[in-house]
Design a protein around this motif. Structure first.
Motif, PDB file in Angstrom:
ATOM      1  N   UNK A 160      38.494 -88.118 -46.961  1.00 58.24           N
ATOM      2  CA  UNK A 160      39.647 -88.538 -45.852  1.00 58.24           C
ATOM      3  C   UNK A 160      39.807 -87.774 -44.568  1.00 58.24           C
ATOM      4  N   UNK A 161      39.240 -86.670 -44.563  1.00 60.63           N
ATOM      5  CA  UNK A 161      39.184 -85.780 -43.370  1.00 60.63           C
ATOM      6  C   UNK A 161      37.738 -85.694 -42.747  1.00 60.63           C
ATOM      7  N   UNK A 162      36.779 -86.454 -43.229  1.00 59.11           N
ATOM      8  CA  UNK A 162      35.416 -86.760 -42.793  1.00 59.11           C
ATOM      9  C   UNK A 162      34.884 -85.288 -42.680  1.00 59.11           C
ATOM     10  N   UNK A 163      34.948 -84.287 -43.818  1.00 62.14           N
ATOM     11  CA  UNK A 163      34.148 -83.175 -43.850  1.00 62.14           C
ATOM     12  C   UNK A 163      33.055 -83.096 -44.357  1.00 62.14           C
ATOM     13  N   UNK A 164      32.352 -84.313 -44.334  1.00 57.93           N
ATOM     14  CA  UNK A 164      30.965 -84.114 -45.233  1.00 57.93           C
ATOM     15  C   UNK A 164      29.888 -83.293 -44.571  1.00 57.93           C
ATOM     16  N   UNK A 165      30.106 -82.695 -43.084  1.00 56.23           N
ATOM     17  CA  UNK A 165      29.215 -82.010 -42.497  1.00 56.23           C
ATOM     18  C   UNK A 165      29.305 -80.435 -43.162  1.00 56.23           C
ATOM     19  N   UNK A 166      30.434 -80.054 -43.887  1.00 50.17           N
ATOM     20  CA  UNK A 166      30.389 -78.723 -44.316  1.00 50.17           C
ATOM     21  C   UNK A 166      29.409 -78.300 -45.513  1.00 50.17           C
ATOM     22  N   UNK A 167      28.893 -79.651 -45.904  1.00 44.93           N
ATOM     23  CA  UNK A 167      27.500 -78.965 -46.793  1.00 44.93           C
ATOM     24  C   UNK A 167      26.491 -78.284 -46.055  1.00 44.93           C
ATOM     25  N   UNK A 168      26.398 -78.571 -44.634  1.00 46.75           N
ATOM     26  CA  UNK A 168      25.244 -77.944 -43.939  1.00 46.75           C
ATOM     27  C   UNK A 168      25.484 -76.208 -43.701  1.00 46.75           C
ATOM     28  N   UNK A 169      26.706 -75.830 -44.246  1.00 49.89           N
ATOM     29  CA  UNK A 169      26.614 -74.437 -44.239  1.00 49.89           C
ATOM     30  C   UNK A 169      25.914 -73.857 -45.522  1.00 49.89           C
ATOM     31  N   UNK A 170      25.744 -74.413 -46.504  1.00 46.68           N
ATOM     32  CA  UNK A 170      24.732 -74.246 -47.526  1.00 46.68           C
ATOM     33  C   UNK A 170      23.312 -74.235 -46.845  1.00 46.68           C
ATOM     34  N   UNK A 171      22.758 -73.238 -46.052  1.00 46.90           N
ATOM     35  CA  UNK A 171      21.429 -73.442 -45.823  1.00 46.90           C
ATOM     36  C   UNK A 171      20.352 -73.704 -46.800  1.00 46.90           C
TER      37      UNK A 171
END
Length: 602
Positions: free
Chosen positions: A94-105
């Motif tokens: 709902x918050x469109x936080x899919x980009x957070x996965x990028x913090x796991x390099x």
């Protein structure tokens, strides 16, 4: 069923988790080759939560009346973790936080899964040796378990040890054949299924469970599970661990989906993946399932077998459905040692990730350090705490890179418009009287002191030099004012400004810096603190008679510098599109005109 042991629940719940999430992901997911279900790392992390809240009693009898109550409590906690994980993913969608996965390099993911493989292997030692030991959780759990196993080696069940040795002797070579000749084999050899069938038949016909006290799977009910509410009251206790489980499960799933999407030329949508896995975990939690995610081994098998759309999940779920309805009860006599061996051998790819370390060291020492720190943290401390340390350390390396960015002096390549760092290019020469600087990073509150230190060192902006020049300038201006009073009365223009310029020109030799040009092409952003530092340095340069010029500013940087009031201390005509344009303008101002006209920002 094997991964259900990692979750500290009955094997039947592993079958449920291999059915319901697969159907949900088939409908909502975007990864065409992704196989969802039980995953070793997620199962291990969930098992740690289950053991913390519902530990196994030391004197536990699996056939007692208390066993059913204990199992119900455990699957209630595991289902609550799945439900809360699904809710978190839906909120993130709902918050469109899919980009957070990028913090796991990539180094973090590989180090984390490799270290978690050691936790999985050590946790399965007691089942492979036939030991009945409590499961350790928390920090240093791996070493505690190893110590406990070593203390109880004398109680090893030799029959279960023999079963484990035989299973490993068969599984490891056949899996190696499947990997090495995967392009020649139409489908991988189903060695796990064959081993389960053979072990079940041998145990049944030789009565190993009663003769040698071998621990078996036991009763597996046929049919669908009845809908059941998870243990809602455990939400406060499991919230912290569930966040880590959610983050790991989603990051691994998205990373795996992206790998196969790039390989086969299509794209996935990270936010849609959040929705798919969120719905999968939320719905399946009401059917006594524990958290699910994409799985490495089965995804690889699915892609090798020729699966190309999400519809392939329908056929895999149909196979699980047949097991649930018909075949499941036949696994009553399956030894748990066989499932433990299947768990360990399924981690082969994770162990082999050590092979990437030499190349990682050659490419990037910092990424190598991120890999090592994450691996050591996960092994020594715990899975979730180690992951958090790895992410924090990785982010610290990024911050340190921006804080310690290099400041280079650019030189001019003769008869060109090219300017390169002089320390790396011997054929580039410094423009007389002009110091061209470039800073390889953003300028913000975190590195403003380092930026100032580097610039001051290159330009020689010492406080003593600024004070001496300022005193001399004030003294000269005072004498000029006193001497010019009579000239002004006769109608002659005030000459103090030109006199001050003449003073600086007389004080500055041809080799000294008379203008500083800052190439902002590598300054990706500037915050308020950085903009104020620009203004301060511009003022200090003017005090010692050095003019400041800017070139290659992107629009955002220029907008922030302008809004912060830099133009009140700097001539707007001193901002240029390119470095060469600025150099031409500076040389023209010094009465050395060239043919080309500079381009000025408007």
């Amino acid at each position: 069923m094997a991964f259900a042991l990692l979750t500290s629940v009955a094997p039947i719940f592993g079958l449920y988790t291999s059915f319901f999430p697969v159907v949900m992901y088939m409908i909502f997911g975007t990864g065409r080759h992704v196989s969802t279900g039980t995953f070793a790392v997620v199962s291990l992390m969930t098992g740690s939560v289950v053991e913390q809240l519902v530990p196994t009693p030391l004197a536990f009898n699996s056939s007692s009346s208390e066993a059913a109550d204990l199992e119900a409590q455990r699957i209630g906690v595991a289902s609550a973790v799945a439900l809360l994980s699904g809710i978190i993913m839906l909120c993130m969608f709902g918050l469109q936080l899919g980009f957070l996965s990028t913090y796991l390099s990539e180094p973090i993911v590989k180090a984390f899964t490799s270290a978690a493989a050691f936790h999985v292997t050590v946790s399965q030692l007691q089942s492979m040796l036939g030991l009945r030991l409590p499961r350790n959780t928390g920090s240093f759990s791996l070493f505690k378990t190893l110590a406990l196993v070593m203390e109880n080696l004398s109680h090893t069940n030799m029959a279960e040890l023999l079963i484990s040795v035989v299973c490993l002797a068969v599984l490891v070579p056949v899996k190696e054949v499947n990997t090495r000749y995967r392009h020649r084999l139409r489908t991988p050899i189903p060695v796990e299924i064959l081993m389960v069938i053979i072990a079940t038949c041998v145990t049944y016909f030789s009565s190993l469970d009663s003769s040698y006290n071998i621990e078996i799977v036991g009763h597996i009910p046929a049919g669908f599970p009845k809908p059941q509410l998870p243990a809602f009251h455990t939400f406060p206790a499991i919230a912290g661990d569930t966040i880590a489980i959610t983050f790991v499960g989603y990051a691994v799933s998205v990373s795996l989906a992206m790998i196969y999407a790039d390989k086969h030329g299509y794209s996935i949508h990270p936010n849609q993946e959040l929705l798919a896995h969120g719905i999968s975990n939320t719905v399946s939690s009401f059917f006594t399932c524990f958290p699910s995610s994409a799985t490495l081994a089965t995804t690889n098998i699915l892609e090798s077998a020729g699966g190309y759309t999400q519809l392939s999940g329908l056929f895999t779920s149909l196979v699980v459905l047949i097991v649930l309805l018909v075949i499941g009860p036949l696994f009553y006599f399956l030894p748990k040692a066989v499932l433990a061996c299947i768990n360990v051998t399924s981690l082969r790819q994770m162990f082999l990730q050590f092979q990437d370390l030499p190349e990682l060291w050659r490419i990037s020492k910092l990424d190598f350090m991120v890999w090592v720190i994450t691996w050591l943290s996960v092994v020594v401390l715990n899975v979730d705490l180690g992951l958090a340390i790895g992410v924090l350390f990785s982010m610290m390396t990024v911050i340190c890179r921006t804080q310690r960015a290099d400041c280079s002096v650019l030189g001019w390549a003769s008869n060109t418009e090219i300017y390169r760092p002089m320390e790396n290019h011997s054929k580039c020469y410094e423009v007389p009287g002009v110091k061209i600087l470039t800073y390889n990073g953003p300028i913000y509150y975190g590195n403003r002191s380092f930026f100032r230190e580097k610039m001051s060192r290159v330009l020689g902006l010492t406080p003593e030099k600024i004070r001496s020049r300022e005193k001399a300038k004030k003294a000269l201006e005072k004498r000029e004012r006193e001497a010019s009073v009579s000239s002004v009365e006769r109608g002659i223009a005030n000459t103090s400004f030109s006199s001050v310029n003449e003073f600086f020109e007389s004080e500055t030799s041809e080799k000294d810096v008379q203008a500083v040009l800052i190439d902002c092409s590598r300054v990706i952003f500037v915050d308020v603190a950085g903009a104020r530092l620009f203004t301060q340095m511009c003022t200090e340069c003017q005090k010692i008679g050095v003019h400041v010029y800017l070139a290659n500013c992107n629009e955002n940087v220029l907008k922030i510098l302008t809004s912060s009031g830099l133009m009140s201390h700097m001539n707007p005509q001193h901002i240029f599109v390119t470095v060469h344009d600025a150099v031409l303008y500076i040389q023209q101002q010094r009465e050395k005109p060239l043919e080309t006209n500079p381009t000025v920002w408007v």
